[in-house]
Scaffold this motif. Sequence first.
Motif, PDB file in Angstrom:
ATOM      1  N   ALA A  66      34.053  43.959  41.394  1.00  0.00           N
ATOM      2  CA  ALA A  66      34.577  44.461  42.130  1.00  0.00           C
ATOM      3  C   ALA A  66      35.927  44.868  41.404  1.00  0.00           C
ATOM      4  O   ALA A  66      36.595  45.918  41.851  1.00  0.00           O
ATOM      5  CB  ALA A  66      34.934  43.919  43.515  1.00  0.00           C
ATOM      6  N   ALA A  67      36.667  44.150  40.957  1.00  0.00           N
ATOM      7  CA  ALA A  67      37.905  44.280  40.150  1.00  0.00           C
ATOM      8  C   ALA A  67      37.841  45.102  39.022  1.00  0.00           C
ATOM      9  O   ALA A  67      38.815  46.051  38.944  1.00  0.00           O
ATOM     10  CB  ALA A  67      38.299  42.855  39.586  1.00  0.00           C
ATOM     11  N   ASP A  68      36.699  45.342  38.393  1.00  0.00           N
ATOM     12  CA  ASP A  68      36.421  46.306  37.344  1.00  0.00           C
ATOM     13  C   ASP A  68      36.052  47.708  38.129  1.00  0.00           C
ATOM     14  O   ASP A  68      36.470  48.619  37.498  1.00  0.00           O
ATOM     15  CB  ASP A  68      35.214  46.109  36.394  1.00  0.00           C
ATOM     16  N   LYS A  69      36.048  47.634  39.484  1.00  0.00           N
ATOM     17  CA  LYS A  69      35.780  48.945  40.112  1.00  0.00           C
ATOM     18  C   LYS A  69      36.845  49.438  40.736  1.00  0.00           C
ATOM     19  O   LYS A  69      36.761  50.110  41.726  1.00  0.00           O
ATOM     20  CB  LYS A  69      34.378  48.917  41.221  1.00  0.00           C
ATOM     21  N   ASP A  70      37.869  48.577  40.759  1.00  0.00           N
ATOM     22  CA  ASP A  70      39.354  49.008  41.235  1.00  0.00           C
ATOM     23  C   ASP A  70      39.626  48.644  42.652  1.00  0.00           C
ATOM     24  O   ASP A  70      40.162  49.238  43.412  1.00  0.00           O
ATOM     25  CB  ASP A  70      39.737  50.317  40.861  1.00  0.00           C
ATOM     26  N   TYR A  71      38.810  47.549  43.122  1.00  0.00           N
ATOM     27  CA  TYR A  71      38.690  47.307  44.744  1.00  0.00           C
ATOM     28  C   TYR A  71      40.269  46.302  44.716  1.00  0.00           C
ATOM     29  O   TYR A  71      40.197  45.547  43.858  1.00  0.00           O
ATOM     30  CB  TYR A  71      37.506  46.665  45.283  1.00  0.00           C
ATOM     31  N   ILE A  72      40.591  46.350  45.726  1.00  0.00           N
ATOM     32  CA  ILE A  72      41.813  45.371  46.239  1.00  0.00           C
ATOM     33  C   ILE A  72      40.957  44.179  46.701  1.00  0.00           C
ATOM     34  O   ILE A  72      40.235  44.257  47.616  1.00  0.00           O
ATOM     35  CB  ILE A  72      42.827  45.981  47.283  1.00  0.00           C
ATOM     36  N   LEU A  73      41.336  43.127  46.256  1.00  0.00           N
ATOM     37  CA  LEU A  73      40.399  41.935  46.628  1.00  0.00           C
ATOM     38  C   LEU A  73      41.274  40.646  47.131  1.00  0.00           C
ATOM     39  O   LEU A  73      42.229  40.354  46.916  1.00  0.00           O
ATOM     40  CB  LEU A  73      39.828  41.217  45.309  1.00  0.00           C
ATOM     41  N   THR A  74      40.664  40.209  48.237  1.00  0.00           N
ATOM     42  CA  THR A  74      41.192  38.635  48.805  1.00  0.00           C
ATOM     43  C   THR A  74      39.617  37.906  48.656  1.00  0.00           C
ATOM     44  O   THR A  74      38.896  38.322  48.893  1.00  0.00           O
ATOM     45  CB  THR A  74      41.512  38.943  49.985  1.00  0.00           C
ATOM     46  N   VAL A  75      40.193  36.672  48.444  1.00  0.00           N
ATOM     47  CA  VAL A  75      38.937  35.600  48.642  1.00  0.00           C
ATOM     48  C   VAL A  75      39.606  34.482  49.318  1.00  0.00           C
ATOM     49  O   VAL A  75      40.779  34.139  49.459  1.00  0.00           O
ATOM     50  CB  VAL A  75      38.847  34.909  47.004  1.00  0.00           C
TER      51      VAL A  75
END
Length: 191
Positions: A142-151
């Motif tokens: 997802a990071a490689d696909k440029d999503y903003i992420l929260t875990v």
Amino acid sequence: MQNQTNNAALLVMDMQNGIVSRLGENTNVLVQVQKAIETARKNQIPVIFVRVGFSEGYPEVSPQNKSFSLLPKYGGMTVSDEATQIHETIHPLPNEPVVTKYRVSAFAGSNLEIILRSQQIDTLVLSGIATSGVILSTLREAADKDYILTVLSDACFDPDPEVHRVLTEKVFPRQAAVLTVNDWTNSLTSN
């Protein structure tokens, strides 16, 4: 912190019978995932369930795949098998998609990205089992696909507590916000 309700979705990953059954007494993660789902629904954040499952005959399983190559020999984990159904304590509502994947990442062979793009979702909130499996693989892709992420650190579980700690404290913060479910909930109400 950026408003995370506008184009966000909560991913509830690998919370299926055959995986949840391995938790033993570590059921606190179920409570936290339930809280995260309640928070998402209350804030009109789509909830997307992700499971791993295979077709009858296992055409998706390569003999070279270390994780899944024994399935054809021992059986189980087909899409109709009880082990691949979402755990009853967190069952999806009729309008919430259940995505089936064929590898560790939630994107691997699934229609997840089509669903996300169709709904213009650019922010993913990750929860599930295992931290070193689906969470790590999905976060990286997802990071490689440029999503903003929260875990959601307490809505994830790994059988090795030290691996969970290192990932949530040292590795994931490089690409995602790492919050507890309570902190995430509070961040939504403060926006």
